[in-house]
Scaffold this motif. Structure first.
Motif, PDB file in Angstrom:
ATOM      1  N   GLY A  85       1.671   0.590 -13.081  1.00 28.47           N
ATOM      2  CA  GLY A  85       3.119   0.455 -12.041  1.00 28.47           C
ATOM      3  C   GLY A  85       2.781  -0.285 -11.041  1.00 28.47           C
ATOM      4  N   ALA A  86       3.116   0.026 -10.313  1.00 28.46           N
ATOM      5  CA  ALA A  86       2.974  -0.352  -9.362  1.00 28.46           C
ATOM      6  C   ALA A  86       3.617   0.433  -8.377  1.00 28.46           C
ATOM      7  N   LEU A  87       3.291   0.303  -6.272  1.00 27.35           N
ATOM      8  CA  LEU A  87       4.150   0.747  -6.039  1.00 27.35           C
ATOM      9  C   LEU A  87       3.751  -0.269  -4.055  1.00 27.35           C
ATOM     10  N   TRP A  88       5.515   0.250  -3.296  1.00 26.43           N
ATOM     11  CA  TRP A  88       5.611  -0.907  -2.794  1.00 26.43           C
ATOM     12  C   TRP A  88       5.441   0.128  -1.630  1.00 26.43           C
ATOM     13  N   TYR A  89       4.551  -0.459  -0.434  1.00 26.57           N
ATOM     14  CA  TYR A  89       4.971  -0.195   1.225  1.00 26.57           C
ATOM     15  C   TYR A  89       5.545  -0.572   1.826  1.00 26.57           C
ATOM     16  N   MET A  90       6.724   0.135   2.453  1.00 23.49           N
ATOM     17  CA  MET A  90       7.214  -0.027   3.642  1.00 23.49           C
ATOM     18  C   MET A  90       6.235  -0.879   5.124  1.00 23.49           C
TER      19      MET A  90
END
Length: 199
Positions: free
Chosen positions: A123-128
């Motif tokens: 999966g993936a984590l997107w960091y603002m």
């Protein structure tokens, strides 16, 4: 009892925070949580789209009856040619040294695997804050950590008891610091004083 997916991240970050939010139903907004809420509102409001052979599904409701966890996923990417699924979680801050976010994301994958009868490898984590996407491999180690946290959260919530605080540097960023009062409770010597009166 169905454990919210968010409770797993809260517990991994701080068991007391998890209990304050999910047992005592306490919530305080600060600048950081307001930013996170706005980010998720923006993500959740976007429509279904297909780009470069990938379908992007937002606000996906998931449930694992076997594990007793469920919630709403920010985004699931579906590769149209293979049917491969990839959960993507949006976070306000930046990558952390501890796997708090990875545990929540892995739990999302476990829900999808049960619902779709498939295996999800990453999966993936997107960091603002960094505007950066981090790939997460759902290794056996991460899966075991996630299952352990699910068990610990279930034990915490069914025990119906909020743990005592353990003050650390991460407390400063917690929106519940005024409600939790970790420094005050850690320094409270009244019990010891009362016990000494009867010695």
């Amino acid at each position: 009892m169905i454990i919210p997916l968010s409770a797993l991240q809260h517990y991994a970050f701080c068991p007391r925070q998890c209990a304050l939010i999910h047992l005592e139903q306490l919530w305080e907004e600060n600048f950081l949580t307001a930013q996170g809420r706005l980010l998720h509102e923006r993500v959740d409001s976007a429509e279904l789209e297909v780009r470069k052979g990938i379908r992007f599904e937002r606000s996906v409701h998931v449930l694992s009856e076997k594990l007793g966890i469920g919630g709403v996923l920010d985004l699931v990417e579906c590769e149209l040619s293979t049917g491969l699924l990839k959960p993507v979680e949006y976070k306000r801050g930046k990558p952390k040294p501890e796997p708090f976010d990875e545990i929540q994301l892995c739990a999302q994958a476990l829900c999808l695997e049960e619902m779709r009868g498939t295996v999800i490898e990453e999966g993936a984590l997107w960091y603002m804050q960094t505007r950066h996407r981090v790939s997460v491999i759902f290794s056996e180690t991460l899966r075991q950590k996630t299952l352990t946290v699910i068990h610990q959260v279930r034990k915490l919530l069914s025990g119906n008891k909020t743990p005592q605080p353990e003050y650390s540097k991460r407390c400063k960023a917690c929106s519940l610091i005024e409600v939790c009062q970790p420094q005050l409770l850690v320094k409270d010597k009244s019990k010891k004083y009362v016990m000494s009166l009867f010695d």
